[in-house]
Design an enzyme around this catalytic site. Sequence first.
Site, PDB file in Angstrom:
ATOM      1  N   PRO A 139       0.826  -1.211   0.000  1.00  0.00           N
ATOM      2  CA  PRO A 139       0.000   0.000   0.000  1.00  0.00           C
ATOM      3  C   PRO A 139       0.860   1.262   0.000  1.00  0.00           C
ATOM      4  O   PRO A 139       1.833   1.347   0.752  1.00  0.00           O
ATOM      5  CB  PRO A 139      -0.777  -0.111   1.320  1.00  0.00           C
ATOM      6  CG  PRO A 139       0.043  -1.029   2.174  1.00  0.00           C
ATOM      7  CD  PRO A 139       0.710  -1.975   1.244  1.00  0.00           C
ATOM      8  N   THR A 178       0.364   5.578  -0.220  1.00  0.00           N
ATOM      9  CA  THR A 178      -0.317   6.859  -0.370  1.00  0.00           C
ATOM     10  C   THR A 178       0.339   7.643  -1.499  1.00  0.00           C
ATOM     11  O   THR A 178       1.555   7.816  -1.497  1.00  0.00           O
ATOM     12  CB  THR A 178      -0.203   7.638   0.956  1.00  0.00           C
ATOM     13  OG1 THR A 178      -0.976   6.936   1.925  1.00  0.00           O
ATOM     14  CG2 THR A 178      -0.710   9.061   0.830  1.00  0.00           C
ATOM     15  N   GLN A 197      -6.853  -0.781   1.296  1.00  0.00           N
ATOM     16  CA  GLN A 197      -6.370  -0.586   2.666  1.00  0.00           C
ATOM     17  C   GLN A 197      -7.259   0.431   3.384  1.00  0.00           C
ATOM     18  O   GLN A 197      -7.387   1.580   2.947  1.00  0.00           O
ATOM     19  CB  GLN A 197      -4.919  -0.112   2.673  1.00  0.00           C
ATOM     20  CG  GLN A 197      -4.323  -0.227   4.077  1.00  0.00           C
ATOM     21  CD  GLN A 197      -2.926   0.319   4.199  1.00  0.00           C
ATOM     22  OE1 GLN A 197      -2.647   1.425   3.710  1.00  0.00           O
ATOM     23  NE2 GLN A 197      -2.043  -0.403   4.856  1.00  0.00           N
ATOM     24  N   HIS A 252      -5.533  -1.191   8.153  1.00  0.00           N
ATOM     25  CA  HIS A 252      -4.237  -0.512   8.313  1.00  0.00           C
ATOM     26  C   HIS A 252      -3.944  -0.316   9.808  1.00  0.00           C
ATOM     27  O   HIS A 252      -4.078   0.764  10.353  1.00  0.00           O
ATOM     28  CB  HIS A 252      -4.271   0.829   7.584  1.00  0.00           C
ATOM     29  CG  HIS A 252      -2.923   1.473   7.453  1.00  0.00           C
ATOM     30  ND1 HIS A 252      -1.779   0.957   8.024  1.00  0.00           N
ATOM     31  CD2 HIS A 252      -2.531   2.587   6.776  1.00  0.00           C
ATOM     32  CE1 HIS A 252      -0.759   1.746   7.718  1.00  0.00           C
ATOM     33  NE2 HIS A 252      -1.182   2.735   6.977  1.00  0.00           N
ATOM     34  N   TYR A 273      -0.564   4.693  13.127  1.00  0.00           N
ATOM     35  CA  TYR A 273      -1.907   5.261  12.987  1.00  0.00           C
ATOM     36  C   TYR A 273      -2.833   4.730  14.087  1.00  0.00           C
ATOM     37  O   TYR A 273      -2.373   4.132  15.051  1.00  0.00           O
ATOM     38  CB  TYR A 273      -2.430   5.034  11.564  1.00  0.00           C
ATOM     39  CG  TYR A 273      -1.525   5.736  10.565  1.00  0.00           C
ATOM     40  CD1 TYR A 273      -1.363   7.124  10.633  1.00  0.00           C
ATOM     41  CD2 TYR A 273      -0.778   5.035   9.626  1.00  0.00           C
ATOM     42  CE1 TYR A 273      -0.495   7.793   9.773  1.00  0.00           C
ATOM     43  CE2 TYR A 273       0.092   5.696   8.754  1.00  0.00           C
ATOM     44  CZ  TYR A 273       0.222   7.074   8.836  1.00  0.00           C
ATOM     45  OH  TYR A 273       1.087   7.736   8.005  1.00  0.00           O
ATOM     46  N   ARG A 287      -2.445  -5.328   8.648  1.00  0.00           N
ATOM     47  CA  ARG A 287      -1.031  -4.958   8.529  1.00  0.00           C
ATOM     48  C   ARG A 287      -0.480  -4.454   9.860  1.00  0.00           C
ATOM     49  O   ARG A 287      -1.143  -3.679  10.558  1.00  0.00           O
ATOM     50  CB  ARG A 287      -0.881  -3.858   7.477  1.00  0.00           C
ATOM     51  CG  ARG A 287       0.557  -3.593   7.130  1.00  0.00           C
ATOM     52  CD  ARG A 287       0.743  -2.612   5.977  1.00  0.00           C
ATOM     53  NE  ARG A 287       1.930  -2.976   5.214  1.00  0.00           N
ATOM     54  CZ  ARG A 287       2.728  -2.115   4.606  1.00  0.00           C
ATOM     55  NH1 ARG A 287       2.445  -0.832   4.594  1.00  0.00           N
ATOM     56  NH2 ARG A 287       3.798  -2.538   3.966  1.00  0.00           N
ATOM     57  N   GLY A 308      12.151  -3.072   2.350  1.00  0.00           N
ATOM     58  CA  GLY A 308      13.522  -3.105   1.853  1.00  0.00           C
ATOM     59  C   GLY A 308      13.884  -4.333   1.042  1.00  0.00           C
ATOM     60  O   GLY A 308      15.079  -4.599   0.839  1.00  0.00           O
TER      61      GLY A 308
HETATM   62  C1  LIG Z   1       5.142   6.982  -1.090  1.00  0.00           C
HETATM   63  C2  LIG Z   1       4.842   6.002  -0.001  1.00  0.00           C
HETATM   64  C3  LIG Z   1       3.560   5.952   0.536  1.00  0.00           C
HETATM   65  C4  LIG Z   1       3.237   4.986   1.512  1.00  0.00           C
HETATM   66  N1  LIG Z   1       1.947   4.908   1.951  1.00  0.00           N
HETATM   67  C5  LIG Z   1       1.569   3.880   2.740  1.00  0.00           C
HETATM   68  C6  LIG Z   1       0.196   3.631   3.034  1.00  0.00           C
HETATM   69  O1  LIG Z   1      -0.723   4.334   2.567  1.00  0.00           O
HETATM   70  N2  LIG Z   1      -0.093   2.585   3.846  1.00  0.00           N
HETATM   71  C7  LIG Z   1       0.876   1.771   4.375  1.00  0.00           C
HETATM   72  O2  LIG Z   1       0.557   0.820   5.109  1.00  0.00           O
HETATM   73  N3  LIG Z   1       2.180   1.975   4.099  1.00  0.00           N
HETATM   74  C8  LIG Z   1       2.552   2.982   3.270  1.00  0.00           C
HETATM   75  N4  LIG Z   1       3.865   3.136   2.932  1.00  0.00           N
HETATM   76  C9  LIG Z   1       4.871   2.161   3.423  1.00  0.00           C
HETATM   77  C10 LIG Z   1       5.126   1.088   2.381  1.00  0.00           C
HETATM   78  O3  LIG Z   1       3.974   0.277   2.173  1.00  0.00           O
HETATM   79  C11 LIG Z   1       6.304   0.172   2.784  1.00  0.00           C
HETATM   80  O4  LIG Z   1       6.025  -0.384   4.038  1.00  0.00           O
HETATM   81  C12 LIG Z   1       7.641   0.879   2.851  1.00  0.00           C
HETATM   82  O5  LIG Z   1       7.828   1.742   1.734  1.00  0.00           O
HETATM   83  C13 LIG Z   1       8.806  -0.131   2.866  1.00  0.00           C
HETATM   84  O6  LIG Z   1       8.747  -0.974   1.722  1.00  0.00           O
HETATM   85  P1  LIG Z   1       9.775  -0.830   0.481  1.00  0.00           P
HETATM   86  O7  LIG Z   1      11.149  -0.935   1.060  1.00  0.00           O
HETATM   87  O8  LIG Z   1       9.461  -1.969  -0.450  1.00  0.00           O
HETATM   88  O9  LIG Z   1       9.548   0.518  -0.161  1.00  0.00           O
HETATM   89  C14 LIG Z   1       4.229   4.104   1.979  1.00  0.00           C
HETATM   90  C15 LIG Z   1       5.531   4.198   1.465  1.00  0.00           C
HETATM   91  C16 LIG Z   1       5.840   5.113   0.482  1.00  0.00           C
HETATM   92  C17 LIG Z   1       7.228   5.150  -0.098  1.00  0.00           C
END
Ligand SMILES: Cc1cc2nc3c(=O)[nH]c(=O)nc-3n(C[C@H](O)[C@H](O)[C@H](O)COP(=O)(O)O)c2cc1C
Length: 369
Positions: free
Chosen positions: A25, A27, A102, A177, A182, A229, A301
Amino acid sequence: MKEQSLLQPYHSDQLNLKNRVVMAPMTRSRAANEEKKPTAALHGRYYAQRASAGLIITEGSQVSEEAVGYVNTPGIHSEAQIAGWKEVTQEVHEQDGKIFIQLWHVGRMSHPDFHDGELPLAPSAINPEAESYTPDGFKDTVTPKAMTKTDIQKTIDDFKKAAKNAMEAGFDGVEIHSSNGYLFHQFFNKTSNVRTDEYGGSIENRSRFFFEVLEAIKSVVPAHKIGARFNPSLHGVFGTAMDEETIPTFEHIVKKLNDYDLAYIHLSEPFTDVSGLPFAVTEIAKHFRPIYKGTLIINGGFDQQSGNAIIEAGDADLVAFAKLYISNPDLVERFAEHLHLADWDKDTFYTPGPEGYTDYPKAKVAQNS
Ligand SMILES: Cc1cc2nc3c(=O)[nH]c(=O)nc-3n(C[C@H](O)[C@H](O)[C@H](O)COP(=O)(O)O)c2cc1C
């Protein structure tokens, strides 16, 4: 060459996916319209471009007007929003994709500017000392209003309605979520929840609100279409501070979820280095895998190699990728053919319009153009 684990289909009693790559997910603040609704031109296109994922989880979508805390995030509480999401799910299904929404309530990670000057809601009146991304830019958070029993009941009802709306909009399921600092997370941690009623104090009490929401959602959505989550070792970001009971609280919740036959639980590895914290867990998948019997998605990551490795090690069933999905709509195809992965541009993470959203090309298109 051996078939990659990430590309294997996944079948459980609850979930059938064409591969084990999940779009996490994110935003993206593209609902820049009065009704805060997703649109076919932006959201529909964006998610359809990414439909080769085994499962897409949408951006956090507020369950009510009180639930919002970021600019231009879409909701799932009005007729216009349901209609907008219907177009999105149709486009994803036409591309043979699967999509969960979500369901989001930011709690105290908000600002009075979003609520006609009223205070944001939280378990207790404790300022997270963080920032909220308002229509006028970042602003300091305030001391929120401690939720009354009436506020709690209304919020449970809002989640239930939102989940029902999600089904009407054609989603394959919903993800609660309960992560990233949150509202639910604020109830879980002692540093943000000092209530003295049945929603505070003991571990069981601090997780009660989550389970009441889950039960309410379960009355309108079958359990096998519900995911949740969690980010157990979140510390020092999103106004969150761990304490000695944080991990035991998540252990309690995850253990109890074994009785629910959910679609999955979705865990994040720590967002920051928590190796110096005595009460933090540094390897989330490894720690929680033996505790949870159902489908476990891990995130945080990962890349192609580490994603394949964690499935092979048996520490997770599915891997969710976030930032990689911003710039690689065809992430699955790129993994399959070991193609180059494009970099993301963080300057356009939250800007309105198609730039940095629907204009990242697929690898094959990029090569031919
Ligand atoms: C631009 C952006 C928006 C995000 N928005 C949400 C969100 O709406 N809900 C959520 O649970 N996590 C959100 N996250 C967290 C990501 O889902 C994820 O946990 C985090 O980026 C680590 O994963 P990655 O290393 O694959 O990027 C967001 C991350 C980024 C970069």
